[in-house]
Design a protein around this motif. Structure first.
Motif, mmCIF file in Angstrom:
data_model
loop_
_atom_site.group_PDB
_atom_site.id
_atom_site.type_symbol
_atom_site.label_atom_id
_atom_site.label_comp_id
_atom_site.label_asym_id
_atom_site.label_seq_id
_atom_site.Cartn_x
_atom_site.Cartn_y
_atom_site.Cartn_z
ATOM 1 N N ARG A 74 0.838 -1.205 0.000
ATOM 2 C CA ARG A 74 0.000 0.000 0.000
ATOM 3 C C ARG A 74 0.870 1.250 0.000
ATOM 4 N N ILE A 77 2.473 1.705 -3.377
ATOM 5 C CA ILE A 77 1.495 2.238 -4.343
ATOM 6 C C ILE A 77 1.260 3.726 -4.094
ATOM 7 N N ILE A 78 1.066 4.104 -2.821
ATOM 8 C CA ILE A 78 0.809 5.514 -2.506
ATOM 9 C C ILE A 78 2.010 6.378 -2.901
ATOM 10 N N ASP A 79 3.216 5.856 -2.694
ATOM 11 C CA ASP A 79 4.412 6.659 -2.971
ATOM 12 C C ASP A 79 4.746 6.759 -4.458
ATOM 13 N N TYR A 80 4.468 5.712 -5.235
ATOM 14 C CA TYR A 80 5.010 5.686 -6.601
ATOM 15 C C TYR A 80 3.991 5.731 -7.737
ATOM 16 N N THR A 81 2.707 5.499 -7.465
ATOM 17 C CA THR A 81 1.774 5.535 -8.603
ATOM 18 C C THR A 81 1.267 6.964 -8.812
ATOM 19 N N PRO A 82 0.919 7.330 -10.063
ATOM 20 C CA PRO A 82 0.336 8.650 -10.305
ATOM 21 C C PRO A 82 -0.946 8.801 -9.474
ATOM 22 N N ARG A 83 -1.139 9.962 -8.884
ATOM 23 C CA ARG A 83 -2.246 10.171 -7.942
ATOM 24 C C ARG A 83 -3.608 9.804 -8.559
ATOM 25 N N HIS A 85 -4.335 7.397 -10.433
ATOM 26 C CA HIS A 85 -4.576 5.949 -10.518
ATOM 27 C C HIS A 85 -4.391 5.232 -9.176
ATOM 28 N N THR A 86 -4.032 5.979 -8.139
ATOM 29 C CA THR A 86 -3.676 5.337 -6.860
ATOM 30 C C THR A 86 -4.826 4.500 -6.295
ATOM 31 N N TRP A 89 -5.234 1.198 -8.104
ATOM 32 C CA TRP A 89 -4.178 0.248 -7.705
ATOM 33 C C TRP A 89 -4.459 -0.338 -6.316
#
Lengths: 115, 130
Positions: A74, A77-83, A85-86, A89
């Motif tokens: 989690r 995902i929060i740190d690296y996915t574009p906001r 699409h978070t 994911w």
């Protein structure tokens, strides 16, 4: 699910508690793996792993691995996915963990009742 | 048309970013965690295969290169995750200046990598019967 509802403090506490248990369980798992004969058949292996001395610590470990994975992945995902699409994911991860958990329950029941 | 007055967009060459060793260990902790998660899914798939296809036995697959690779990835990732996780926990527990500096020192990070390297060699030798 929204990002604001994901608590940082509770997640941190669960991450640390699960890490402490897994810190002790991992050498135990290594010891079990080293002590099992490589020629063991599945029924013998299942009988060995389903005995209480192995099963109880392993069940706790499986539960805590799921918790530890949820929090760790989690955070990734929060740190690296574009906001934008978070959330998508996070839902994907949540469902993947639900499916994995259900499959683990099925595996345990199958091993317990058929071997 | 609006143009930003600065020199943008900036190309970030990731190969030129110099991180300290501790930062690399922290990033690697996450990567090894992801590797562990994927390899555990692999083990679950293997158990499903054994349970759903009676023709496939544990003895028939245990020396297959995919299974041996799975063992190798799991134990190498697990040993790194364990060692770096232990360092994280110690750093959070011993928060006074001196022990915190020791735990986060370059020497301890190098010792961690050395230990992991030795354990990894042992794992490869054991799994692949070298």
């Amino acid at each position: 699910m929204n990002l604001q509802s994901l608590s940082g403090k509770q997640a941190h506490i669960w991450q640390r508690l699960s890490a402490l248990y897994l810190l002790i369980y991992t050498p135990y798992l290594a010891w079990i793996s080293l002590s099992i004969s490589p020629q063991e058949s599945l029924p013998n292996l299942a009988a060995l792993l389903l005995s209480p001395i192995y099963l109880l610590p392993s069940l706790v470990a499986i539960l805590l691995i799921i918790v530890h994975s949820w929090i760790g992945l989690r955070d990734i995902i929060i740190d690296y996915t574009p906001r934008a699409h978070t959330i998508l994911w996070l839902w994907g991860l949540r469902w993947l963990l639900i499916v994995i958990s259900m499959n683990i329950v099925w595996v345990l029941f199958t091993l317990y009742f058929t071997h | 048309m609006y143009q930003h007055p600065g020199n943008r967009p900036v190309f970030l060459n990731l190969m030129k970013i110099r991180l300290p060793l501790n930062a690399w260990l922290s990033v690697s902790h996450r990567i090894s965690g992801l590797g562990l998660f994927i390899s555990l899914i692999g083990y679950l798939a293997l158990i499903n295969l054994l349970l759903l296809h009676p023709a496939v036995s544990l003895n028939s697959v245990q020396d297959h290169w995919i299974v041996l690779s799975l063992h190798t990835v799991l134990w190498i990732a697990l040993s790194f995750h364990w060692l770096s996780g232990l360092r994280h926990l110690l750093a959070e527990h011993f928060t006074s200046a001196t022990p915190y500096q020791v735990i986060n020192s370059k020497g301890v990070s190098q010792l961690l990598l050395l230990s992991w390297g030795m354990v990894s060699v042992f794992i490869i030798k054991l799994v692949w019967s070298l």
